[in-house]
Design a protein around this motif. Sequence first.
Motif, short mmCIF file in Angstrom:
data_model
loop_
_atom_site.label_atom_id
_atom_site.label_comp_id
_atom_site.label_asym_id
_atom_site.label_seq_id
_atom_site.Cartn_x
_atom_site.Cartn_y
_atom_site.Cartn_z
N THR A 16 0.83 -1.20 0.00
CA THR A 16 0.00 0.00 0.00
C THR A 16 0.87 1.25 0.00
O THR A 16 0.56 2.24 -0.68
CB THR A 16 -0.93 0.01 1.23
OG1 THR A 16 -1.75 -1.16 1.20
CG2 THR A 16 -1.81 1.25 1.24
N ALA A 17 1.97 1.23 0.73
CA ALA A 17 2.87 2.38 0.77
C ALA A 17 3.49 2.63 -0.60
O ALA A 17 3.67 3.79 -1.00
CB ALA A 17 3.97 2.14 1.81
N ALA A 20 0.89 4.34 -2.71
CA ALA A 20 0.75 5.73 -2.27
C ALA A 20 1.92 6.58 -2.81
O ALA A 20 1.72 7.73 -3.23
CB ALA A 20 0.70 5.81 -0.75
N SER A 35 -7.98 -3.36 -5.39
CA SER A 35 -7.59 -4.10 -4.20
C SER A 35 -7.90 -5.58 -4.39
O SER A 35 -9.04 -5.94 -4.67
CB SER A 35 -8.34 -3.57 -2.97
OG SER A 35 -8.12 -4.40 -1.85
N GLU A 46 -12.75 -2.83 7.68
CA GLU A 46 -11.64 -1.94 7.32
C GLU A 46 -10.42 -2.15 8.22
O GLU A 46 -9.28 -2.13 7.74
CB GLU A 46 -12.09 -0.48 7.39
CG GLU A 46 -13.10 -0.08 6.32
CD GLU A 46 -14.52 -0.45 6.69
OE1 GLU A 46 -15.43 -0.25 5.86
OE2 GLU A 46 -14.74 -0.96 7.83
N TRP A 50 -7.10 -3.80 7.18
CA TRP A 50 -6.15 -2.69 7.25
C TRP A 50 -6.06 -1.99 5.91
O TRP A 50 -4.99 -1.86 5.30
CB TRP A 50 -4.79 -3.17 7.72
CG TRP A 50 -3.96 -2.10 8.39
CD1 TRP A 50 -2.71 -1.69 8.06
CD2 TRP A 50 -4.34 -1.30 9.53
NE1 TRP A 50 -2.28 -0.70 8.91
CE2 TRP A 50 -3.27 -0.44 9.83
CE3 TRP A 50 -5.49 -1.25 10.33
CZ2 TRP A 50 -3.30 0.48 10.88
CZ3 TRP A 50 -5.53 -0.34 11.37
CH2 TRP A 50 -4.44 0.50 11.64
N PRO A 52 -6.32 1.04 3.01
CA PRO A 52 -5.71 2.37 2.97
C PRO A 52 -6.56 3.40 3.72
O PRO A 52 -7.79 3.29 3.75
CB PRO A 52 -5.65 2.68 1.46
CG PRO A 52 -5.62 1.33 0.82
CD PRO A 52 -6.46 0.44 1.67
N SER A 53 -5.90 4.40 4.27
CA SER A 53 -6.60 5.42 5.03
C SER A 53 -7.51 6.25 4.13
O SER A 53 -7.32 6.27 2.90
CB SER A 53 -5.57 6.35 5.69
OG SER A 53 -4.90 7.11 4.70
N GLU A 56 -5.49 8.43 1.84
CA GLU A 56 -4.87 7.71 0.74
C GLU A 56 -5.89 7.36 -0.33
O GLU A 56 -5.61 7.46 -1.53
CB GLU A 56 -4.19 6.44 1.25
CG GLU A 56 -2.94 6.69 2.09
CD GLU A 56 -2.41 5.42 2.70
OE1 GLU A 56 -1.17 5.32 2.82
OE2 GLU A 56 -3.21 4.55 3.08
N ARG A 57 -7.08 6.98 0.10
CA ARG A 57 -8.11 6.59 -0.86
C ARG A 57 -8.65 7.80 -1.61
O ARG A 57 -9.11 7.68 -2.75
CB ARG A 57 -9.23 5.86 -0.13
CG ARG A 57 -8.79 4.50 0.40
CD ARG A 57 -9.78 3.90 1.36
NE ARG A 57 -11.05 3.63 0.74
CZ ARG A 57 -12.10 3.13 1.40
NH1 ARG A 57 -12.00 2.87 2.69
NH2 ARG A 57 -13.23 2.91 0.78
N TYR A 62 -9.08 3.93 -5.93
CA TYR A 62 -9.15 2.55 -5.44
C TYR A 62 -10.47 1.91 -5.82
O TYR A 62 -11.53 2.56 -5.78
CB TYR A 62 -9.00 2.52 -3.92
CG TYR A 62 -7.58 2.31 -3.43
CD1 TYR A 62 -6.94 1.08 -3.56
CD2 TYR A 62 -6.86 3.36 -2.84
CE1 TYR A 62 -5.65 0.88 -3.13
CE2 TYR A 62 -5.55 3.17 -2.40
CZ TYR A 62 -4.97 1.94 -2.54
OH TYR A 62 -3.69 1.74 -2.12
#
Length: 219
Positions: A16-17, A20, A35, A46, A50, A52-53, A56-57, A62
């Motif tokens: 995910t990082a 981002a 995803s 969620e 875990w 994405p925040s 981030e979304r 996404y």
Amino acid sequence: MERGVAVVGPTGSGKTALVASLARHGLLRGVPVVSVDAFAVYRGLEVTAWVPSPAERAAIDYRLIGVLDVRAEASLGWFMQQLDAVERSARLVVLVGGTSLWVRGAVNAVAPPPPAPGLRSWLELRSQSRANLRALRQLLAATDPRAEATIDGPNARRIVRALEVSLATGGERSVAEGGLATEGPARYRQVGLRLDPRELRRRIVERVAAQLDAGWLDA
């Protein structure tokens, strides 16, 4: 023809990082990010998945996060239908995750095994007690030892799915690597993330702590 890139790797490896970071550098403009996580598709999971925040979304297109009620069925066949719809509307797609069977479906065009909802319901009912789950695992070891060997711990969901495929096909199909037919060359170029095992373990411990702080047990 390759449809895009699949970012793969173990939990905590930084998938995910990486996505981002690509977005911050402007490399994902107009590119949907799908995803590939069998838990992230459900609303209310969620923290478990875990995902994405929200920040981030908001910056990334996404797809397939929080799109199903927890009582709905999310199978490989369902995922492939959703992915096909995304591919029809986009020139390039980025996959990130997660669920190995779904990754194989996307990358190698794995033919989904036929569903057996009645059998699955019976197996799910039986799997609700620890004693019965151990018995189901023993049955899986006898009918599909390759699949049984890939399951860590008392994972009822994976045991039930593996047994459903094995029993419904008379042992001719398996969820294990190489047990499901593929069609043609790879459809996505895979980018695999790998970390030193000690660093990966540290990240996983930190993630579990963050999930607990986020109210995981109350979710």
